[in-house]
Design a protein around this motif. Structure first.
Motif, short mmCIF file in Angstrom:
data_model
loop_
_atom_site.label_atom_id
_atom_site.label_comp_id
_atom_site.label_asym_id
_atom_site.label_seq_id
_atom_site.Cartn_x
_atom_site.Cartn_y
_atom_site.Cartn_z
N LYS A 196 0.34 5.62 4.32
CA LYS A 196 -0.51 4.34 4.69
C LYS A 196 -0.12 3.12 4.25
O LYS A 196 -0.36 2.33 3.67
CB LYS A 196 -1.55 4.72 3.53
CG LYS A 196 -2.46 6.00 3.33
CD LYS A 196 -3.65 6.03 2.15
CE LYS A 196 -4.48 7.08 2.28
NZ LYS A 196 -5.40 7.29 1.14
N TYR B 61 11.04 5.02 -15.05
CA TYR B 61 10.72 5.83 -14.04
C TYR B 61 11.26 7.22 -14.15
O TYR B 61 12.45 7.25 -14.25
CB TYR B 61 10.72 5.36 -12.76
CG TYR B 61 9.95 3.88 -12.45
CD1 TYR B 61 8.53 4.09 -12.20
CD2 TYR B 61 10.52 2.79 -12.70
CE1 TYR B 61 7.83 2.89 -11.72
CE2 TYR B 61 9.90 1.42 -12.62
CZ TYR B 61 8.44 1.65 -12.17
OH TYR B 61 7.57 0.36 -12.15
N PRO C 159 5.99 7.00 5.42
CA PRO C 159 4.83 6.66 4.51
C PRO C 159 3.70 6.92 5.38
O PRO C 159 3.19 6.69 6.36
CB PRO C 159 4.90 5.10 4.10
CG PRO C 159 6.30 4.68 4.63
CD PRO C 159 6.85 5.83 5.82
N ASN D 87 1.00 -1.18 -0.12
CA ASN D 87 -0.11 0.15 -0.10
C ASN D 87 0.93 1.18 0.02
O ASN D 87 0.73 1.98 0.69
CB ASN D 87 -0.97 0.00 1.18
CG ASN D 87 -2.25 1.07 1.11
OD1 ASN D 87 -2.62 0.89 -0.22
ND2 ASN D 87 -2.94 1.44 2.12
N LEU D 88 1.81 1.35 -0.81
CA LEU D 88 2.98 2.32 -0.92
C LEU D 88 2.42 3.24 -2.21
O LEU D 88 1.98 2.63 -3.21
CB LEU D 88 4.12 1.98 -0.81
CG LEU D 88 4.73 0.74 0.37
CD1 LEU D 88 6.22 0.44 0.15
CD2 LEU D 88 4.65 1.74 1.52
N SER D 89 3.05 4.42 -2.25
CA SER D 89 3.12 5.15 -3.18
C SER D 89 4.26 5.04 -4.38
O SER D 89 5.10 4.01 -3.67
CB SER D 89 3.04 6.79 -2.88
OG SER D 89 4.30 7.20 -2.29
N THR D 90 4.14 5.63 -5.70
CA THR D 90 5.19 5.34 -6.43
C THR D 90 6.40 5.75 -5.76
O THR D 90 7.71 5.35 -5.89
CB THR D 90 4.80 5.90 -7.76
OG1 THR D 90 3.55 5.39 -8.16
CG2 THR D 90 6.01 5.41 -8.71
N GLU D 91 6.45 7.10 -5.15
CA GLU D 91 8.07 7.62 -4.87
C GLU D 91 8.43 6.74 -3.56
O GLU D 91 9.52 6.42 -3.54
CB GLU D 91 7.57 9.03 -4.15
CG GLU D 91 7.21 10.16 -5.31
CD GLU D 91 5.78 9.81 -5.74
OE1 GLU D 91 5.05 9.30 -5.26
OE2 GLU D 91 5.39 10.55 -6.85
N GLU D 92 7.44 6.29 -2.85
CA GLU D 92 8.03 5.45 -1.71
C GLU D 92 8.58 4.05 -2.28
O GLU D 92 9.54 3.53 -1.60
CB GLU D 92 7.05 5.18 -0.70
CG GLU D 92 6.23 6.37 0.06
CD GLU D 92 5.12 6.24 0.65
OE1 GLU D 92 4.54 7.12 1.28
OE2 GLU D 92 4.34 5.37 0.43
#
Length: 951
Positions: free
Chosen positions: A797, A750, A795, A701-706
């Protein structure tokens, strides 16, 4: 007499053998390619060595399997294939060549227009219908690669339009599919659509099906279908072929969503209805179709038609179409017809007042009954597929219409008694989804609670979830539900945690009803001292959970608690705090010794983050160590921040290990140091690999940057290992360097990469030679420049992967005995939270002799479960799927002198994604390098006994 008997016996016992009419059996021998030809590369000269058609087909198969091939002149090979096509008399050889021409699109930088032009030339002289159909299919595949304004695309469409006049149905079907898939939407004038609609009247049902499918392809590509085809498509619902009826039904569904408010005239009268209502009635009629596939499709399509008039929707649950064979009309309509007729019954003539609208019973067809009883028929269908699809559609429509949800409740409850377990489970799930819209009555609850006696644990736990989400109407319903759950606990003790969760939700949903039952449930009396119940009794614990969770929304319950109940609350609050809420009981805070105070965890976290982002100092490792210790402690204190804080702590541990490794001289030169220093560095690198793998696979449940930040940390760990092997060991690093380059190539697409990953991608792109020595010289200065460069961020979420083994509990002292050399099945029941890569899940069995075994659980044993919402406002709940694993772990060993413990645990085995085939035999990895533990192992006492010999 003996001679006569022999003669008679010989004469009358003759066996006459007739020659049976035998059918010739043709044995097809699979063509095999000679080893001399198979070893060669795909070359033009190889065709000259092939003498028979079988050898040619085998070589063509060899070419097709090796696409995209590495031949120098692809155009020359294409010409040779076309020449072979012209000289071949067998249609199957030409068919294989056409298939290979279509696969030329896999060859990089090859102009597909060359192949299209060649196929257009060949199709004009082809006589075989199968080969011609294959050419059209190939043209469609290649044409999908062209731009919409390409002139070659117009040629392909012209060929498809011309061949629609072919007499073979296969050619017509492929041509219609070509027109539906390649017709340009920008330049569409309607001719092709009219041409396609013309073939919906074809005599061949396969062609009619292909025509309707072509219209569906146009819709999928963005073309708006015309409303004028609606009446023709409705007539196709009476087609003799079930495939035609299915395709027509899909088009009706499309038109109902495209023109929902358009009006259509009902046949036989002048009334008009909206198209979405008429289409809904038409699809409802298909529930009575003779084909199970048509009925299943109709039941599936009904669920998405949420804009239907509620009158039509409610009619699907009522079978009553007519009353005494008379059409239903309002009293006003009947009176107005009498007035306008100008005639009244005088009694002078016989049957003067007979009803004029009587209908003949034989003229009434149940198939043309519109939407009446559609879901009733679907739920009573003999096939499981129809009943299951009807349940799904009924649930979707009920979610959008609360009144319909109330009306459908009785029908859903009846499905709880279905003979198929999957249907019963789906009915339970549907009831759970609409639980916010319904209230259960006592008669319905009696039928539902009967399912608690089912032997299937999934059905019982699904029913627990449903009961925890539903609302009950009366006090008697709640009492009946609690008693049934307690009986379920006595019958199936393994359902304890599921029943606890159910009662944990029943209390907050029914606090007022629970208040009325508290004296009876807790056996308290205002005047008499009742005996104190045993807090270890499972039934009593269930009752306490119901009452405690209801008390947080009904303070009047607290006044009914006696002293021993307060003690029991404190005990359960310490043992199963996840199920017991915090209550403001008088004197309990003092007894617990707990004082409420403001923790200020967010302020403390901001302080830690500020320390991490300070400028680099001489004692940077000590600063990181202190911050890592604080983060781990913070995750233990505040559960709301635990997942994100643990991810940050794991990332920090990786960078601490990176700094320790690179500050050691033995990292790049172990020749001048002792063996002990080299072992320390090797252990640090192994720890770094494990921590970086945990960072990559344990959090979701991570974002692209994370995710890119985690990938950069993992890439840094791999670079350190590669440089260490090249500079400080004598092990070959060729396979490892290739694997490292492939990981760098995956990051090229990316943008906004972290500093280390961005620098690596730029340097690797400049170098043509990627041998280990070259890579180590490139990586060393980049690694040294990024020792203390780590952009830490928390992070928002993140969710951490974790597992909890419920069974076996590891508390039993009775050994499980089995014969040595045979198999013992140990039941394993576990809950897994946040499992994103289920294909890597393993059960590890560790024996007393330190041998370990990884077992892959069956896919059917791992089921996805849903979260219990703590309250109605579930905005802050993270939607991460949970899983439940129920399996039997097979254990086997030889004879032991005494009973010993084996350890069972759940792990992730990421060897396949992290170790390519070229690195499988590399000895630089330990056995547990790519094993990630998810929980603490559970110990099980086993005792393999020797086999008794003799009697």
């Amino acid at each position: 007499m003996a001679v006569l008997k022999k003669r008679a016996l010989a004469e009358y016992s003759q066996v006459v053998q007739e020659e049976a009419c035998s059918k010739p059996l043709q044995l097809m021998k699979k063509p095999h390619l000679s080893s001399a030809v198979e070893d060669e590369h795909v070359t033009v000269n190889t065709f000259e060595k092939l003498e028979t058609s079988e050898a040619l087909v085998a070589y063509l198969n060899h070419i097709q399997l090796n696409l995209p091939f590495k031949t120098d002149d692809k155009v020359v090979l294409l010409r040779k294939l076309i020449d072979t096509y012209h000289h071949s008399e067998q249609s199957y050889v030409r068919l294989k060549i056409v298939c290979i021409l279509g696969d030329f699109r896999k060859v990089r930088k090859f102009d597909v227009q060359i192949i299209i032009n060649e196929i257009i030339k060949l199709i004009s002289t082809e006589t075989s219908h199968k080969v011609c159909a294959s050419m059209i299919c190939t043209l469609k595949k290649l044409g999908s690669l062209l731009s919409s304004d390409s002139p070659v695309l117009g040629k392909i469409i012209a060929i498809g339009t011309k061949l629609l006049n072919n007499s073979n149905h296969l050619v017509k079907c492929h041509c219609l599919s070509l027109l539906g898939g390649l017709t340009s939407l920008n330049n569409l004038q309607g001719e092709n659509v009219k041409l396609i609609c013309k073939f919906t009247k074809s005599q061949d049902p396969r062609v009619r099906t292909a025509a309707y499918d072509a219209l569906l392809q146009l819709h999928d590509r963005g073309q708006k279908l015309e409303l004028c085809i609606y009446s023709d498509v409705c007539s196709a619902l009476q087609d003799d072929n079930e495939n035609v009826r299915q395709s027509a039904m899909r088009i009706i569904w499309v038109l109902s969503h495209t023109y929902p408010e358009s009006c259509v005239v009902i046949p036989g009268c002048q009334d008009e209805v909206h198209l979405v209502d008429d289409a809904f009635a038409k699809i409802c009629q298909a529930i009575g179709d003779l084909s199970v596939n048509v009925r299943t499709l109709a039941a599936e399509l009904l669920g998405s038609m949420v804009n239907v008039n509620p009158h039509f929707l409610e009619q699907t649950l009522d079978k009553k179409l007519m009353s005494d064979m008379r059409r239903k009309r309002s009293a006003h309509e009947r009176h107005w017809e009498t007035v306008t007729s100008g005639e009244w019954a005088s009694g002078a003539r016989w049957a003067d007042d007979k009803p004029r609208e009587n209908l003949d019973a034989e003229s009434v067809s149940l198939i043309h009954s519109g939407a009446c009883g559609a879901f009733v028929h679907g739920l009573e269908d003999e096939f499981m597929e129809v009943r299951s699809a009807s349940l799904d559609s009924l649930c979707l429509l009920a979610l959008s219409n609360p009144r319909f949800a109330t009306l459908s409740l009785d029908f859903l409850v009846d499905m709880f008694n279905d003979e198929i377990e999957e249907v019963r489970l789906k009915a339970i799930d549907c009831m759970t989804k609409i639980s916010q819209l319904i209230v259960l009555r006592e008669d319905q609850l009696e039928i539902i609670l009967g399912v608690l006696e089912d032997s299937n644990v999934e059905i019982r736990e699904g029913l627990h979830r449903m009961l925890g989400a539903c609302r009950l109407s009366t006090k008697a319903c709640l009492k009946l539900c609690v008693q049934a759950l307690l009986d379920n606990l006595k019958r199936y003790s393994q359902d304890k945690r599921s029943i606890w969760r159910c009662l944990q939700l029943l209390g907050p949903r029914h606090p007022d009803l629970t208040l009325l039952l508290v004296p009876e449930l807790l056996t308290v009396h205002p005047f008499f001292d009742m005996p104190e119940a045993d807090v270890e009794d499972p039934s009593y614990v269930c009752v306490l959970l119901l009452v405690f969770n209801a008390a947080q929304f009904c303070p009047q319950i607290l006044s009914l608690f006696e002293e021993h109940i307060c003690r029991h609350y404190r005990y359960l609050r310490d043992t199963i705090s996840n199920f017991v809420p915090h209550l403001q009981l008088t004197g309990v805070e003092e007894m617990e010794g707990q004082i409420e105070f403001e923790t200020n965890t967010n302020y403390f976290l901001q302080n830690v983050m500020s320390r991490l982002n300070q400028p680099i100092s001489t004692n940077q490792i000590k600063v990181w160590d202190a911050a890592c210790h604080d983060l781990i402690r913070l995750a233990q204190i505040d559960s709301s921040l635990a997942h994100g804080v643990e991810l940050l702590a794991t990332q920090l541990e990786c960078h601490i290990l990176i700094a320790k490794v690179m500050n050691s001289p033995a990292w790049i030169d172990s020749s001048s140091l002792n063996v002990q220093d080299g072992d320390v560095v090797k252990n640090l690198i192994d720890q770094l690999q494990r921590q970086s793998l945990r960072l990559q696979y344990m959090f979701s449940n991570l974002s692209t940057e994370e995710m890119l930040l985690i990938q950069s940390t993992r890439l840094q760990a791999m670079a350190i290992q590669l440089v260490y092997i090249v500079r400080a060991s004598n092990t070959s690093a060729l396979a490892l360097s290739d694997h490292f380059v492939s990981r760098v190539e995956a990051l090229k697409g990316y943008g906004n990469l972290p500093s280390f990953a961005g620098a690596i991608v730029k340097e690797i792109a400049r170098v043509d030679d990627t041998k280990p020595g070259v890579l180590s010289r490139i990586l060393l200065p980049i690694l040294q420049a990024h020792i203390y460069v780590a952009p830490f961020c928390l992070p928002a979420k993140a969710f951490k992967l974790s597992a909890d083994i419920l069974e076996p509990s590891g508390e039993s002292d009775n050994p499980q005995k089995f014969l040595a050399g045979f198999v013992l099945g140990v039941v394993l029941d576990a809950e897994i939270q946040g499992l994103a890569h289920s294909e890597y899940l393993r059960v590890r069995v560790k024996y007393p002799d330190l041998n370990a075994q990884l077992i892959i659980p069956q896919e059917s044993h791992l089921k996805m479960i849903k979260h219990y919402p703590k309250n109605d406002s579930s905005e802050n709940i993270i939607s991460v799927p949970d899983h439940r694993l129920r399996t039997s772990v097979l254990v086997s060993h030889q004879v032991w002198t005494e009973s010993s413990h084996i350890e069972l645990s759940l792990v992730l085995d990421v060897t396949d994604p992290e170790v390519p085939s070229s690195l499988k035999r590399w000895r630089g990895f330990s056995e547990d390098s790519f094993i990630i533990e998810l929980c603490k192992p559970v110990r099980v006492l086993v005792s393999p006994k020797p086999i008794k010999r003799g009697i």
